[in-house]
Design a protein around this motif. Structure first.
Motif, short mmCIF file in Angstrom:
data_model
loop_
_atom_site.label_atom_id
_atom_site.label_comp_id
_atom_site.label_asym_id
_atom_site.label_seq_id
_atom_site.Cartn_x
_atom_site.Cartn_y
_atom_site.Cartn_z
N PRO A 1 -14.97 -9.07 -0.16
CA PRO A 1 -14.38 -8.11 -1.12
C PRO A 1 -14.91 -6.61 -0.87
N SER A 2 -15.98 -6.67 -0.35
CA SER A 2 -16.74 -5.18 0.14
C SER A 2 -15.60 -4.79 1.22
N ALA A 3 -15.22 -5.63 2.29
CA ALA A 3 -14.32 -5.07 3.29
C ALA A 3 -13.02 -4.59 2.78
N VAL A 4 -12.63 -5.34 1.81
CA VAL A 4 -11.16 -4.81 1.08
C VAL A 4 -11.50 -3.28 0.38
N ALA A 5 -12.42 -3.42 -0.12
CA ALA A 5 -12.82 -2.23 -1.23
C ALA A 5 -12.73 -0.93 -0.05
N ILE A 6 -13.29 -1.13 1.23
CA ILE A 6 -13.51 -0.22 2.00
C ILE A 6 -12.19 0.24 2.65
N ARG A 7 -11.55 -0.76 2.78
CA ARG A 7 -10.01 -0.46 3.36
C ARG A 7 -9.20 0.22 2.29
N LEU A 8 -9.43 -0.28 0.98
CA LEU A 8 -8.71 0.51 0.12
C LEU A 8 -8.95 1.77 -0.23
N TYR A 9 -10.31 2.06 -0.02
CA TYR A 9 -10.75 3.34 0.05
C TYR A 9 -10.04 4.37 1.15
N GLU A 10 -10.34 3.61 2.25
CA GLU A 10 -9.52 4.50 3.58
C GLU A 10 -8.11 4.73 3.50
N THR A 11 -7.20 3.69 2.96
CA THR A 11 -5.92 3.62 2.87
C THR A 11 -5.27 4.28 1.81
N LEU A 12 -6.06 4.74 0.78
CA LEU A 12 -5.90 4.84 -0.64
C LEU A 12 -4.40 6.04 -0.83
N PRO A 13 -4.74 7.00 -0.32
CA PRO A 13 -3.56 7.93 -0.02
C PRO A 13 -2.16 7.60 0.31
N PHE A 14 -2.44 6.62 1.64
CA PHE A 14 -1.01 6.15 1.90
C PHE A 14 -0.60 5.22 0.95
N LEU A 15 -1.32 4.22 0.33
CA LEU A 15 -0.99 3.29 -0.49
C LEU A 15 -0.43 3.78 -1.79
N LEU A 16 -0.95 5.00 -2.10
CA LEU A 16 -0.54 5.55 -3.40
C LEU A 16 1.13 6.03 -3.29
N LYS A 17 1.20 6.55 -2.05
CA LYS A 17 2.44 6.99 -1.89
C LYS A 17 3.44 5.90 -1.93
N GLN A 18 3.12 4.50 -1.31
CA GLN A 18 3.87 3.22 -1.40
C GLN A 18 4.05 2.79 -2.62
N ALA A 19 3.02 3.21 -3.51
CA ALA A 19 3.05 2.73 -4.97
C ALA A 19 4.09 3.29 -5.79
N VAL A 20 4.38 4.61 -5.46
CA VAL A 20 5.34 5.40 -6.17
C VAL A 20 6.47 4.75 -6.56
N PRO A 21 7.27 4.33 -5.27
CA PRO A 21 8.69 3.76 -5.57
C PRO A 21 8.49 2.40 -6.67
N THR A 22 7.49 1.59 -6.09
CA THR A 22 7.21 0.34 -6.73
C THR A 22 7.14 0.54 -8.32
N THR A 23 6.18 1.66 -8.57
CA THR A 23 5.93 1.96 -10.07
C THR A 23 7.35 2.52 -10.79
N LEU A 24 7.83 3.27 -9.99
CA LEU A 24 9.10 3.99 -10.66
C LEU A 24 10.48 2.97 -10.81
N GLU A 25 10.38 2.03 -9.83
CA GLU A 25 11.45 1.05 -9.75
C GLU A 25 11.26 -0.01 -10.91
N THR A 26 10.02 -0.27 -11.21
CA THR A 26 9.17 -1.35 -12.24
C THR A 26 9.72 -0.75 -13.64
N ILE A 27 9.56 0.69 -13.75
CA ILE A 27 9.66 1.13 -15.06
C ILE A 27 11.13 1.18 -15.17
N ALA A 28 11.87 1.53 -14.23
CA ALA A 28 13.58 1.66 -14.44
C ALA A 28 13.94 0.41 -14.88
#
Ligand code: ATP
Ligand code: MG
Lengths: 263, 256
Positions: free
Chosen positions: B45-72
């Protein structure tokens, strides 16, 4: 009481019959019922469960078409919902999301815009049923008896020509029920609404009514039509009258005969 | 209960599940470290957390279409589901002609049909949103229908007796009575809508967190997969929370 000529007749049922068509075959709910109710009379209907009392009331309200026979209100054949009838059921059937006042105004709102005059009338009715202080409450904040009083005010909001009540106090405890009977009697004293009141309580029927019709079971017809002799306004003390008890025993025997006579 | 007791009961409700989750994560962390499980199989879990922290800006960008399409998808399901339920409950013809088909439609294993949507609608957003609607509208129909038909028989009689039109009966009685039921359908629909979008992203392989998971798997990037999933959980929780918040407001008005 006024003279009763043909003109004073509010409800006339002539050989009314009702057969429900169901997937499992026809069900004869009312075999043949004939009666006349004079304007301003309070008439109770007693009878065993399932003999067709509710059905009869729904036909008078124009909510169920009669299979045969003729049913007239003020001389006019009933052919659809009677907007001029106020109705009460065993459950108060209030709208839980509306305030007490808005529940009373519900029938008006279903037809047209609620006016200031309607509001005033609703407020007057709430005073009459002793719920003025509760006008802004939701139904869930009220007791069972209070809810039925809201339903009574709602039934009266359109100043109906007739009042149709199907066991309105059956779900209440005995003490509240007596209170409601008395409240209804007082309201009748001031409004003189032509009323049909279905009940399983013989005492309630005697206390409230000018006349009592007894319906029998299978074939369901009106087997007895009794005039209640007590003067108005009725006081709870009539129950002490010897004639009250006599009438009570007579009706009890009459209902017993109809159930015992059933197959 | 006293105030202190209430606070304690409340704290228990929050703390107990958190404690359970913490224990599981701790056990996971310990198992990976003690067992020396390679990252490629199961990262800690600690490794996952570190990875999440490192890639967060990138992952958040990916999350935008997923979220918007879910809401739509969810929004369209809501409108479509409620409209279908009203139609089916109001018209006998519609009920007899439509409802059995809608139910039958539900028996189709919908995921199996996902590739068809690409054939019909291409690999863009419309395809994913449509698929999301396709799997999330049914709970709305069923819940709304239950609500619309839950109205007491005598109350409906009263509506007719007072001379109310069918339309008025819907607007003033049936629909308000259905509101609490509708929300129970919407809570299911929001989670289904998200599943629909993720499946769509798996198949269309263009963008979004679903696509990220697929991509990370192809690179054997276990930590990135789990980080994406963690972010998905957070978004799902927020969306669900938003529906629950709307439900709270609606129930204050229309609840019993
Ligand atoms: N909508 C309906 N469809 C089919 N049968 C019905 C319907 N309504 C009533 N019945 C049947 O008609 C008969 C009379 O019913 P009704 O409800 O009028 O009796 P009731 O005298 O009011 O009974 P209770 O005292 O229990 O209220 C019963 O056998 C009942 O099952
Ligand atoms: Mg009945």
């Amino acid at each position: 009481m006024s003279a009763r000529g043909a003109a004073a007749e509010a409800i006339t049922a002539a050989r009314v019959r009702k057969v429900y068509e169901t997937p499992s075959g026809p069900v004869e709910a009312v075999a043949e019922a004939s009666f006349r109710i004079a304007r301003g009379d309070f008439v109770s209907i007693l009878g065993p469960s399932g003999c067709g009392k509710s059905t009869l009331m729904l036909m008078v309200a124009g909510l169920e078409p009669a299979t045969a026979g003729s049913l007239r209100i003020d001389g006019v054949e009933v052919s659809g919902p009677q907007v001029d009838a106020g109705m009460m059921f065993q459950d108060p059937t209030l709208l839980p999301w509306r305030s007490v006042l808005d529940n009373v105004l519900f029938p008006i709102g279903m037809r047209r815009r609620v006016s200031a005059a309607d509001r005033e009338r609703a407020e007057g009715l709430l005073r009459m049923v002793d719920l003025w202080g509760f006008r802004d409450k939701r139904p869930r904040e009220l007791s069972g008896g209070m809810r039925q009083r809201v339903a009574l005010a709602r039934a009266l909001i359109g100043d109906p020509r007739i009042l149709l009540m199907d066991e309105p106090f059956s779900a209440l405890d005995a003490i509240t029920r007596d209170e409601m009977g008395l409240a209804l009697a007082r309201i009748w004293d001031t409004t003189h609404k032509t009323s049909i009141f279905i009940t399983h309580s013989i005492r309630e029927a005697i206390f409230l009514s000018d006349r009592i019709l007894v319906m029998g079971r299978r074939p369901s017809t009106i087997v007895e039509d009794i005039r209640v002799p007590f003067e108005r306004p009725r006081q709870p003390s009539v129950e002490a009258d010897a004639r009250f008890n006599e009438l009570y025993l007579h009706l009890k025997a009459s209902i017993h005969r109809t159930t015992a006579g059933a197959a | 209960m006293t105030r202190a007791q209430l606070t304690r009961a409340h704290a228990r409700q929050v703390l107990l599940p958190l404690l359970t989750a913490g224990l599981i994560l701790g056990a996971w962390e310990a198992a990976v470290r003690i067992g020396e499980i390679p990252d490629i199989l199961l990262p800690a879990p600690s490794a996952v957390a570190i990875r999440l922290y490192e890639t967060l800006p990138f992952l958040l960008k990916q999350a935008v279409p997923t979220t918007l399409e879910t809401i739509a998808g969810f929004a369209i399901s809501t409108v479509l589901g409620i409209a279908l339920a009203v139609l089916v409950s109001a018209s006998r013809l519609a009920r007899e002609a439509l409802y059995p088909n809608i139910v039958f439609f539900q028996l189709i294993p919908k995921i199996a049909l996902a590739p068809l949507f690409i054939v019909w609608l291409g690999i863009g957003s419309p395809s994913r949103v449509t698929f999301s609607v396709f799997i999330s509208f049914f709970p709305v129909v069923v819940a709304t229908l239950t609500g619309l038909t839950s109205v007491d028989r005598d109350l409906l009689r009263l509506c007719r007796a007072v001379g109310g039109s069918g339309w008025k009966t819907y607007a003033q009685v049936r629909f308000p009575a259905a509101v609490p039921h509708i929300f129970s359908g919407l809570k299911i629909a929001i989670t289904f809508a998200m599943i629909g979008v993720i499946v769509g992203e798996f198949i269309t392989a263009q963008a979004g967190l679903g696509y990220m998971i697929l991509f990370a798997a192809s690179q054997a990037e276990m930590a990135l997969i789990l980080a994406s999933i963690a972010l998905l959980c957070v978004i799902g929780l927020l969306l669900y929370g938003a529906v629950v918040a709307m439900e709270r407001v609606a129930l204050k008005r229309y609840g019993a």
